[in-house]
Enzyme design. Structure first.
Site, PDB file in Angstrom:
ATOM      1  N   LYS A  58       0.855  -1.190   0.000  1.00 60.22           N
ATOM      2  CA  LYS A  58       0.000   0.000   0.000  1.00 60.22           C
ATOM      3  C   LYS A  58       0.890   1.238   0.000  1.00 60.22           C
ATOM      4  O   LYS A  58       1.784   1.380   0.849  1.00 60.22           O
ATOM      5  CB  LYS A  58      -0.893  -0.033   1.242  1.00 60.22           C
ATOM      6  CG  LYS A  58      -2.169   0.749   1.124  1.00 60.22           C
ATOM      7  CD  LYS A  58      -3.047   0.461   2.339  1.00 60.22           C
ATOM      8  CE  LYS A  58      -4.362   1.187   2.271  1.00 60.22           C
ATOM      9  NZ  LYS A  58      -5.142   1.026   3.511  1.00 60.22           N
TER      10      LYS A  58
HETATM   11  O1  G3P Z   1      -8.468   2.023   4.278  1.00 60.42           O
HETATM   12  C1  G3P Z   1      -8.446   3.377   4.663  1.00 60.42           C
HETATM   13  C2  G3P Z   1      -9.495   3.582   5.697  1.00 60.42           C
HETATM   14  O2  G3P Z   1      -9.247   2.711   6.728  1.00 60.42           O
HETATM   15  C3  G3P Z   1      -9.643   4.925   6.281  1.00 60.42           C
HETATM   16  O3  G3P Z   1     -10.828   4.868   7.021  1.00 60.42           O
HETATM   17  O4  G3P Z   1     -12.464   5.610   8.665  1.00 60.42           O
HETATM   18  O5  G3P Z   1     -10.021   6.198   8.952  1.00 60.42           O
HETATM   19  O6  G3P Z   1     -11.385   7.290   7.183  1.00 60.42           O
HETATM   20  P1  G3P Z   1     -11.196   6.053   8.006  1.00 60.42           P
END
Ligand code: G3P
EC number: 2.2.1.2
Length: 218
Positions: free
Chosen positions: A87
């Site tokens: 990633k």
């Molecule tokens: O894969 C990226 C994701 O985990 C981000 O999620 O909820 O931290 O915006 P969030």
């Protein structure tokens, strides 16, 4: 549509895997920190443990933000297990690194994508997955799902092979909206995946079936 779970929590990964519908896992440095996993060796061990549970794509993120550092880290991560997808953040050195990995046959997930332009660069560099962040766009009153739909349209029009992985999914409705937008993958918290099961007519219907069965069979 493929389902990934967006967590580094082994218990949740096992629970989603046991449902039999899991196609992979995405992690990020914040999710790893949430599990309290310190140090490169422990983090690498953790990634391998996740790969062993799911036997499917597991995104592991580089920490370096310079080209050489990303290449070094990405090669190490990719060597851990064939299921690892490296990633890489959507910055200039990240795009260069994705191009390098793509030439080497190493699969990548271009993360922190917030625009069609970024998604175009990721595809041209040969990313396996591109991760538009739905929830974080919604957080700032933009339309995260509309971005997913726009990227899907662009990739289909130009026949790019990069898969659109809707990330930063916060709830079940996001998943359904991403289905409608044509996302190839949604990476979701376990609660959002389980939310797909909920329907009051299923609950009341099942209760009635069981009551009727008991009336006749005791
Ligand atoms: O894969 C990226 C994701 O985990 C981000 O999620 O909820 O931290 O915006 P969030």
């Amino acid at each position: 549509m493929k389902f990934f779970i967006d967590t580094a929590n082994l218990e949740q990964i096992r629970e989603a895997h046991d449902l039999g519908v899991l196609d992979g896992v995405t992690t990020n440095p914040s999710l790893m920190a949430k599990e309290g996993i310190k140090g490169i060796k422990n983090q690498q061990k953790h990634y391998v443990e996740i790969c062993n549970i799911v036997q499917a794509d597991v995104s592991a993120e580089v920490i370096a933000t310079d080209y050489e550092g990303m290449i070094r880290e990405g090669m190490e991560l990719a060597a851990l297990n064939p299921h690892i997808v490296v990633k890489v953040p959507c910055i200039a050195d990240g795009i260069k690194a994705i191009h390098y990995f793509s030439e080497k046959g190493i699969r990548t997930n271009c993360t922190l994508v917030f625009s069609v332009g970024q998604a175009l660069l990721a595809a041209k560099a040969g990313a396996t997955y591109v991760s538009p962040f739905v929830g974080r766009l919604d957080d700032i009153c933009e339309d995260g799902v509309a971005l997913v739909a726009a990227i899907v349209r662009m990739y289909r029009f130009y026949d790019y092979k990069t898969q659109v992985l809707a990330a930063s999914i916060r709830h079940t409705k996001h998943i359904i909206e991403c289905v409608d937008a044509g996302a190839d993958v949604a990476t979701c918290p376990l609660s959002a995946i389980k939310g797909l099961l909920n329907h009051p007519l299923t609950d009341s219907g099942l209760q009635k079936f069981l009551e009727d069965y008991k009336k006749v069979n005791g």
